[in-house]
Motif scaffolding. Structure first.
Motif, short mmCIF file in Angstrom:
data_model
loop_
_atom_site.label_atom_id
_atom_site.label_comp_id
_atom_site.label_asym_id
_atom_site.label_seq_id
_atom_site.Cartn_x
_atom_site.Cartn_y
_atom_site.Cartn_z
N TRP A 15 0.80 -1.23 0.00
CA TRP A 15 0.00 0.00 0.00
C TRP A 15 0.84 1.28 0.00
O TRP A 15 0.71 2.12 -0.88
N ASP A 16 1.66 1.44 1.02
CA ASP A 16 2.41 2.70 1.12
C ASP A 16 3.37 2.88 -0.04
O ASP A 16 3.74 4.01 -0.38
N ASN A 23 2.69 6.34 -1.32
CA ASN A 23 3.58 7.38 -0.81
C ASN A 23 4.91 7.51 -1.54
O ASN A 23 5.42 8.60 -1.70
N TRP A 24 5.52 6.37 -1.88
CA TRP A 24 6.93 6.42 -2.27
C TRP A 24 7.13 6.44 -3.79
O TRP A 24 7.99 7.16 -4.29
N ALA A 55 -2.17 10.67 0.19
CA ALA A 55 -2.06 10.70 1.65
C ALA A 55 -1.71 12.14 2.03
O ALA A 55 -0.83 12.74 1.42
N ALA A 102 2.03 13.04 2.76
CA ALA A 102 3.09 12.32 2.04
C ALA A 102 3.92 13.25 1.16
O ALA A 102 5.07 12.93 0.85
N TYR A 136 8.68 -0.15 0.38
CA TYR A 136 8.59 0.67 1.58
C TYR A 136 9.98 1.24 1.91
O TYR A 136 11.00 0.71 1.46
N LYS A 180 13.17 8.71 5.69
CA LYS A 180 11.83 8.70 6.28
C LYS A 180 11.84 9.64 7.47
O LYS A 180 12.92 9.86 8.06
N GLN A 200 1.90 0.06 11.82
CA GLN A 200 3.20 0.70 11.80
C GLN A 200 4.19 0.09 12.79
O GLN A 200 5.39 0.18 12.60
N HIS A 252 2.72 -4.89 6.98
CA HIS A 252 2.55 -4.25 8.30
C HIS A 252 2.57 -5.26 9.44
O HIS A 252 3.00 -4.96 10.55
N ARG A 255 -8.44 7.56 2.97
CA ARG A 255 -7.58 6.39 2.80
C ARG A 255 -8.26 5.27 2.04
O ARG A 255 -7.96 4.11 2.25
#
Lengths: 477, 429
Positions: free
Chosen positions: A133-134, A138-139, A175, A178, A255, A297, A442, B231, B349
């Protein structure tokens, strides 16, 4: 250039350049081995590659692979020329003794298990389109946009994006915060995309396996430098890279956390050489990693601060450490009683109080206790994330406290581990991030930063434990 | 044994003065003996511990039988052929089995097979299920109804462990209580051109062997990657009897204590014995994880191997979003540069809106909210309405997007599931 060749070059070139420089720098002190050079070489090389990309962006020329790659190659030639003109000192060859069969057998078994693991992971990574997901939220987006425009198109907050005049080109992300995340990982992806010639290729994420290999080399190399025998050093590598949560961050690449963990760990391992040998080169390497960590990060900014604090603290003896602890304690009393509020020019407000912590570039945190112990216990001791790591680490920490000789012998790695875990516990028990412990989104990624330190500490402790003497007849094997 | 002595004094690591092979063999024997004793102790003690801790909750197998003295429950077997197809399609197979041939399309593709029974849940804390031909893309649930609440269908997941026959502890589910009047299977997902064979469902009375079988099945339970995999890795179904990590820690911990005693008795290396007591359970856990990874890789190969990038995306979990994004890229949106507002009912989200944004890169997208932010729009901006947004509708006659008491002049440039695309015409003076 084919995509595969490009991807391999994007890994090999920084590795080579970083390796040359690490070799030359560490060669000043003759305190290194091949694995230390290889491991640090890759991490330092990646840092240099991202710096080369940034520098290229400053020239205003269109972003491409060959420009920054040529600059990087020149840097590599310069390092090689230095090594040629002023040859490095060779470390004394280890006293060779035939290893007993069981040591070779154990090491071979563990390496075989790791080879099976990382072949599985490598194939998984190459077959699957970007998944976690991230990574895609985000990245990767920044890298994709930069790759498309061949320039560092700015990213702004969603509110600023809405106010932009039509002629201004700027992006925002889905996000909310982000857009302001550090750019280390997008730069790393951009480097791969430029080399591969595509923004939609799994090859771009091969460095997520390479960084695991580099960290394995660093861990092995430093354990050997610290005096660990071959099977113990291999055991350390196995303990770290058999852990499911470490594996999953290579298999489901994209990530930032594995990079933060590797960089932070590499810095801490280097600091143990600084601690024991006063090796300025290792201190410098740790500082370079602090800079890299801060670009990966937001928590990396705190970890960078921790690296710098450790750099100072672990060179001090007990008396000086206590002397340093006194003003620190006084500062803590001031913070808890009255609080500290400063305006740092160019950065913003800094607030440290019992109710609020505000750190420029990091964030605002209201300080309140949150009972997250159940989630932390579940994540670290019941789920399969870490195998038995935290059980073993807890036992090792207790043992080190019971035997001061062991504590003294492993002080640097002990301090780093305790500091890192204390920081993580503070974050989840006392700040609003607690909700990310409760939903497990997290907390494991945060403990990933401590995992290599835990393995390093446990192995160093094992190396210091006295063995029950075997009967002389047995020693011949 | 492990200290090469390199960090004290000399600058070169020296090879260790290692214990020899015989000494190691002795230590290994001590460790194996300690691990064996530890395993035996835990295997016999744990069910009693569970019984004690769970008796108060009335969820344990021991409590279930003990609560009804004089009841000697015998296994209650239901052959596949005994199940009645309520939804989907099935055909009889060899040996009174049943092949599920079709899932019924609906919100999910699913098949439901049930059988009327009359039993007391307390007598049957376990279910053994023998199902062949399962895959990781299909999900199986054991379902039941009770006399107390016949309108409610309860369910418990039957994890895929890669084995044909597995045992599931039902008693841990608080709704497996009272008089059960109907049981069955709920299957959804994908059959992948294979007709899974339901051979038998057997409700089992309490027994230690069943408890350990159910724990083993949970430890082997396989799931494909999810968006949470980076996660957390729970490793077992949500409601698990015993965590494999805790089990391994208890096994290793007890063995360690035993090994320290035994090693002194036989003068074996303490450290080597202790280390092996930790390392072998660690490797056991690691092999469990490797099996999961290897099974996942098989699934990944099945989905993506030999495919181009586009084909891989089309085989992925959100192929619908990818196809839609490709359509917008090639046929609807201008080259990247125009500003695009993505509207969707999901919150910030939401997976669908965020993944569509990713697939639409490098388009310049503002991806917040479900209604247009009028004051930030410029003539020529695009609006993508992903899925239905309640209250937001297009008035074709007026050429307006309307919500509440607001209207926005737009041109609809595309309409194709799962969204619509509009271009803002600007406010007429």
């Amino acid at each position: 250039m084919s995509a595969l060749l490009g991807a391999l070059l994007a890994i090999a070139l920084p590795w080579l350049v970083g390796g040359v420089w690490v070799y030359w720098l560490l060669g000043r002190y003759a305190r290194y081995n091949t694995f230390v050079v290889l491991g640090h070489g890759y991490l330092l090389g990646v840092f240099l590659a991202t710096a080369a990309l940034r520098a290229w962006g400053l020239t205003g020329l269109a972003l491409n692979f060959w420009g920054p790659a040529s600059a990087l190659a020149l840097l590599g030639f310069a390092g090689a020329a230095l090594a040629w003109r002023r040859p490095v000192l060779q470390p004394p060859a280890p006293a060779r003794a035939a290893l007993p069969g069981w040591q070779l057998g154990l090491a071979a078994l563990l390496l075989l298990l790791l080879a099976w693991r990382y072949l599985t992971i490598g194939e998984e990574l190459l077959l699957r389109p970007l998944y976690p997901w991230d990574a895609w939220m985000n990245w990767s987006p920044k890298a994709i946009v930069w790759f498309h425009y061949r320039e560092f198109t700015p990213f702004v907050s969603p509110n600023d994006w809405l106010l932009l005049p039509p002629e201004d080109r700027a992006y925002t992300l889905g996000a909310f915060n982000a857009w302001k995340y550090p750019v280390g990982v997008p730069l790393l992806e951009l480097w791969g995309m430029l080399a591969v010639g595509s923004s939609d290729s799994s090859l771009v994420f091969l460095p997520w396996v390479a960084v695991a290999l580099a960290l394995a080399a660093i861990l092995y190399g430093h354990l050997r430098l610290a005096g660990a025998a071959l099977p113990l050093a291999v055991l350390g590598v196995y303990l770290l890279f058999s852990q499911p949560f470490v594996n999953v961050h290579s298999a489901l690449a994209g990530y930032a956390d594995l990079w933060v963990a590797a960089t932070f760990a590499a810095a801490v391992f280097a600091l143990t050489e600084w601690e024991e040998r006063r090796s300025l080169v290792y201190a410098g390497l740790a500082l370079a990693y602090a800079a890299f960590c801060a670009q990966l990060k937001i928590p990396g900014i705190i970890l960078a601060g921790m690296i710098i604090a450790l750099l100072v603290a672990i060179r001090l003896d007990w008396r000086r450490l206590l002397l340093l602890a006194l003003p620190a304690l006084a500062l803590l009393v001031v913070v808890l009683t009255w609080g500290i509020h400063l305006q740092i020019p160019g950065l913003g407000p800094l607030t440290l109080s019992a109710q609020q912590v505000t750190i420029p570039a990091v964030g605002d945190f209201r300080i309140e206790f949150h009972p997250v112990q159940d989630a932390l216990l579940r994540a670290n001791f019941l789920m399969i994330n870490w195998h038995l790591l935290w059980y073993v680490t807890a036992a090792a920490l207790v043992l080190s406290l019971l035997r001061p000789r062991l504590l003294r012998a492993t002080l640097g790695s002990w301090l780093a581990l305790v500091l890192c875990v204390a920081f993580l516990l503070f974050v989840y028990f006392f700040t609003g991030r607690y909700r990310f412990a409760l939903d497990y989104s997290q907390v494991n990624r945060a403990f990933l930063y401590a995992a290599p330190l835990a393995v390093f500490f446990v192995c160093r402790l094992l190396g210091r434990l006295e063995n029950t003497p075997a009967k002389p007849a047995d020693r011949a094997g | 044994m492990f200290n090469g002595g390199g960090s004290q004094g000399s600058t070169a690591p020296t090879e260790p003065t290692a214990i020899g092979n015989l000494a190691f063999a002795r230590a290994a024997l001590v460790a194996l003996l300690a691990l064996a004793i530890s395993a035996a102790v835990l295997l016999s003690l744990y069910p009693r511990l569970l019984e004690r801790s769970g008796a108060a909750l009335d969820t344990t197998p021991g409590a279930a039988v003990d609560a009804r003295p004089g009841t000697a429950a015998t296994p209650w077997a239901i052959n596949g052929a005994d199940l009645i197809v309520r939804m989907g399609g099935a055909e009889p197979g060899a040996g009174d089995s049943l092949h599920v041939t079709r899932l019924e399309e609906g919100v999910d593709s699913r098949a439901i097979l049930t059988r009327r029974v009359a039993l007391d849940a307390r007598d049957y804390p376990y279910l053994e299920f023998d199902i062949r031909g399962r895959n990781l893309a299909s999900y199986y649930y054991f379902i039941w109804r009770t006399a107390d609440d016949p309108d409610t269908v309860h369910h418990i997941a039957l994890p895929f462990s890669g084995e044909n026959s597995s045992v599931r502890l039902l008693a841990q589910d608080p709704t497996w209580r009272g008089s059960v009047i109907e049981v069955g299977l709920d299957i959804y997902g994908e059959l992948r051109d294979v007709s899974p064979q339901i051979r038998r469902l057997t409700l089992l009375p309490a027994a230690n062997a069943s408890l350990w079988q159910s724990i083993w099945a949970e430890w082997r339970a396989q799931r494909t990657w999810t968006q949470r995999s980076a996660h957390q890795l729970p490793g077992t179904p949500t409601e698990t009897v015993l965590s494999p990590v805790l089990g391994a820690a208890a096994w290793a911990g007890l063995a360690l204590l035993l090994a320290l005693l035994l090693a002194r008795l036989v003068r074996a290396s303490l450290i080597a014995s202790a280390l092996l007591c930790l390392l072998l359970p660690w490797i056991a856990l690691d092999l469990l994880w490797q099996v999961k990874l290897s099974n996942q890789l098989e699934e990944t190969r099945l989905l993506f191997s030999g495919k181009s990038r586009a084909e891989k995306h089309l085989a992925d979990i959100d192929s619908e979003l990818y196809s839609y994004a490709q359509h917008l890229h090639s046929e609807v949106l201008p080259p990247p540069g125009a500003k695009v507002h993505l509207l969707n009912e999901e919150g910030r989200r939401g997976y669908r809106r965020l993944k569509l944004q990713y697939y639409l890169l490098p388009h310049n997208i503002f991806n917040f909210g479900k209604h247009p932010i009028r004051e930030s729009l410029r003539e020529g901006d695009y609006l993508i309405v992903l899925d239905e947004v309640p209250g937001l509708r297009f008035d074709r006659g007026r050429g307006e997007l309307r919500w509440g008491d607001q209207a926005l002049p737009v041109v609809r440039v595309d309409r194709r599931a799962p969204g619509s695309v509009y271009r803002y015409r600007g406010e007429t003076p």
